[in-house]
Write an enzyme that holds these catalytic residues in place. Sequence first.
Site, PDB file in Angstrom:
ATOM      1  N   ARG A 164     -11.677  10.112   6.215  1.00  0.00           N
ATOM      2  CA  ARG A 164     -10.891  10.653   5.100  1.00  0.00           C
ATOM      3  C   ARG A 164     -10.361  12.056   5.395  1.00  0.00           C
ATOM      4  NH1 ARG A 164     -11.335   6.933   1.234  1.00  0.00           N
ATOM      5  NH2 ARG A 164     -13.198   5.628   1.195  1.00  0.00           N
ATOM      6  N   HIS A 197     -13.469   1.257  13.172  1.00  0.00           N
ATOM      7  CA  HIS A 197     -12.505   1.139  12.064  1.00  0.00           C
ATOM      8  C   HIS A 197     -11.707   2.432  11.974  1.00  0.00           C
ATOM      9  CE1 HIS A 197     -10.711   0.248   8.224  1.00  0.00           C
ATOM     10  NE2 HIS A 197     -11.375  -0.894   8.125  1.00  0.00           N
ATOM     11  N   TYR A 200      -8.687   5.630   6.876  1.00  0.00           N
ATOM     12  CA  TYR A 200      -7.970   5.068   5.733  1.00  0.00           C
ATOM     13  C   TYR A 200      -6.650   5.804   5.476  1.00  0.00           C
ATOM     14  CZ  TYR A 200     -12.400   2.775   4.576  1.00  0.00           C
ATOM     15  OH  TYR A 200     -13.544   2.023   4.609  1.00  0.00           O
ATOM     16  N   HIS A 237      -5.837  -0.630   9.397  1.00  0.00           N
ATOM     17  CA  HIS A 237      -5.013  -1.228   8.340  1.00  0.00           C
ATOM     18  C   HIS A 237      -3.540  -1.005   8.693  1.00  0.00           C
ATOM     19  CE1 HIS A 237      -8.437  -0.741   5.136  1.00  0.00           C
ATOM     20  NE2 HIS A 237      -8.754  -1.560   6.121  1.00  0.00           N
ATOM     21  N   GLU A 272      -5.557  -5.517  10.886  1.00  0.00           N
ATOM     22  CA  GLU A 272      -6.397  -6.195   9.898  1.00  0.00           C
ATOM     23  C   GLU A 272      -5.533  -6.799   8.793  1.00  0.00           C
ATOM     24  OE1 GLU A 272     -10.070  -5.212   6.782  1.00  0.00           O
ATOM     25  OE2 GLU A 272      -9.540  -3.774   8.349  1.00  0.00           O
ATOM     26  N   ASP A 306     -10.289 -10.475   7.681  1.00  0.00           N
ATOM     27  CA  ASP A 306     -11.302 -10.114   6.694  1.00  0.00           C
ATOM     28  C   ASP A 306     -11.368 -11.240   5.663  1.00  0.00           C
ATOM     29  OD1 ASP A 306     -12.318  -9.039   4.115  1.00  0.00           O
ATOM     30  OD2 ASP A 306     -12.443  -7.157   5.216  1.00  0.00           O
ATOM     31  N   HIS A 309     -10.336 -10.208   2.127  1.00  0.00           N
ATOM     32  CA  HIS A 309      -8.898  -9.989   2.054  1.00  0.00           C
ATOM     33  C   HIS A 309      -8.136 -11.310   2.071  1.00  0.00           C
ATOM     34  CE1 HIS A 309      -9.474  -5.700   3.949  1.00  0.00           C
ATOM     35  NE2 HIS A 309     -10.129  -5.869   2.809  1.00  0.00           N
ATOM     36  N   HIS A 343     -14.134  -9.572   9.748  1.00  0.00           N
ATOM     37  CA  HIS A 343     -14.952  -8.840   8.781  1.00  0.00           C
ATOM     38  C   HIS A 343     -15.489  -9.874   7.797  1.00  0.00           C
ATOM     39  CE1 HIS A 343     -12.690  -4.751   9.410  1.00  0.00           C
ATOM     40  NE2 HIS A 343     -13.585  -5.011  10.354  1.00  0.00           N
ATOM     41  N   ASP A 356      -9.083  -5.770  -3.439  1.00  0.00           N
ATOM     42  CA  ASP A 356      -9.899  -5.539  -2.242  1.00  0.00           C
ATOM     43  C   ASP A 356     -11.278  -5.068  -2.677  1.00  0.00           C
ATOM     44  OD1 ASP A 356     -10.961  -4.897   0.181  1.00  0.00           O
ATOM     45  OD2 ASP A 356      -9.483  -3.371   0.717  1.00  0.00           O
ATOM     46  N   HIS A 358     -15.225  -5.901  -2.097  1.00  0.00           N
ATOM     47  CA  HIS A 358     -16.201  -6.638  -1.293  1.00  0.00           C
ATOM     48  C   HIS A 358     -17.477  -6.916  -2.082  1.00  0.00           C
ATOM     49  CE1 HIS A 358     -14.351  -4.968   2.702  1.00  0.00           C
ATOM     50  NE2 HIS A 358     -13.452  -5.486   1.879  1.00  0.00           N
ATOM     51  N   GLU A 388     -19.183  -5.797   5.913  1.00  0.00           N
ATOM     52  CA  GLU A 388     -18.804  -4.589   5.179  1.00  0.00           C
ATOM     53  C   GLU A 388     -19.214  -4.746   3.712  1.00  0.00           C
ATOM     54  OE1 GLU A 388     -14.778  -3.171   7.495  1.00  0.00           O
ATOM     55  OE2 GLU A 388     -14.593  -4.689   5.942  1.00  0.00           O
TER      56      GLU A 388
END
Length: 478
Positions: A164, A197, A200, A237, A272, A306, A309, A343, A356, A358, A388
């Site tokens: 982040r 990964h 973001y 992503h 992804e 994923d 997803h 994933h 999204d 999980h 995840e």
Amino acid sequence: MPRPQRAAAAKAKSKPIDFPESSEASSSDEAAKTKVVEHKSVQVRETITAKEKPNSSVTVTKLEKTVKTTVKLKPKAGVKRKAGEDNDNDSNSDNEGQKSTIQKKVRASTKKNPPTMIPAVARTVGMKMLVGAHVSMAKGVQNAITNSNNIGGNAFALFLKSQRKWASPDMKESDAVAFREACKESRFDPKRHILPHGSYLINLAQSDKEKAKQAYDCFIDDLKRCERLGIGLYNFHPGSTLGLPRSEALARIAAHLNRAHKETRFVKTVLENMAGQGNIIGANFEDLRDIIADVMDKDRVGVCLDTCHLFAAGHDIRTQASYDTVMANFDRIVGREYLVALHLNDSKAPLGSNRDLHQNIGVGFLGLEAFRVLMNDKKLEGLPMVLETPMKVESTWAEEIKLLESLVGTPGNDPDFLVKAAKLSAKGEEERKAAEAAEKKKAIKKAPKPRKKGGKKQSEESWEDGNTEDEAEHSCEH
């Protein structure tokens, strides 16, 4: 005594441990101070008896073994504490005012001699379905390997830096060397078993020049970190169109990948698939196909599917028949040769919700049968499969890894499997009912409103009600 314990004991002898003196502690010769030493995932408790004498005996208990050594206790001068004041070094007295304790975390350095930890859950040897989880790299990137071993993972994912922040401190070469050595010791092939990964924040579809440069710089920094660590895959992503033409956004992503491939040597950039909220790219297989089509070096690009997803985007994989249909579509549109990782996540939201969210395996809308089908797809053997799912305690992922591994070779009518699937489904029943009710309510709000008398247009307020928080969802709930 194991080497890490001897090193800890030697260090304790050579360096005094300083404690601030509290008013309660100084009032009694029997006052006790306790500190918790955290060495990797193993906790060591040291009980130190504080007396007025400069030397005192220290008892170190670790894994039911006791080692004695001697350290100097030097009270810091001029340290005063106001009544009722709290801090990490405060001594808390009991009702009789006779004892005090100090809780302090001490992190041992693992740069030179990283400890060999006994896994809490043994890895299953010889598994062709390589299941693991997205583990923490806190206290050093090599610690991710220890964390993966502790939950019995045969593959794992990690962030290479803060996910982040745009900029992070450079990786130390000593950390990179330690990581590569730890991979050898734990028998992880970093080119096949590890799936970092991406941040973001990265949006390679960005059209603004300044923001696009910021995204690319963060992206290429990650790729170079991968290569220093010997890692062969990097998952990210695809990004967002930000409301601009989709074809142009996909072309920008491909252009950045072509540039990145020229600046690096071997790491494969892994797209992804996404849930499809707002302007996010990658909910349909055609997006992935069109990006790959413009990538010049096809050996340097791949796809990570994923499961959450997929389901959120409307790809139903809950039964053998529907799973086969989805994967046949992927093979036809994208190509199975590009599938390099997965994933594994259940979903808190219904099919086609574009949410999204999980959920733990078997508890959500996908259910355990979907994962039984997937774990028996021989075309997925050898690919890293990363959990995840929500994790409050480390044992959650350890249990889910063993659960997924147990599904290999299990028929759908197996009595034990059916009982287990029903039990997990019941665990999430109330939450699924609430999610279904919310989806119905949202659908009603999004439905076109009848015009009022006089032919007035739908109000601006009702248009806003039709938009959901999905538009702002850009990252997974890990």
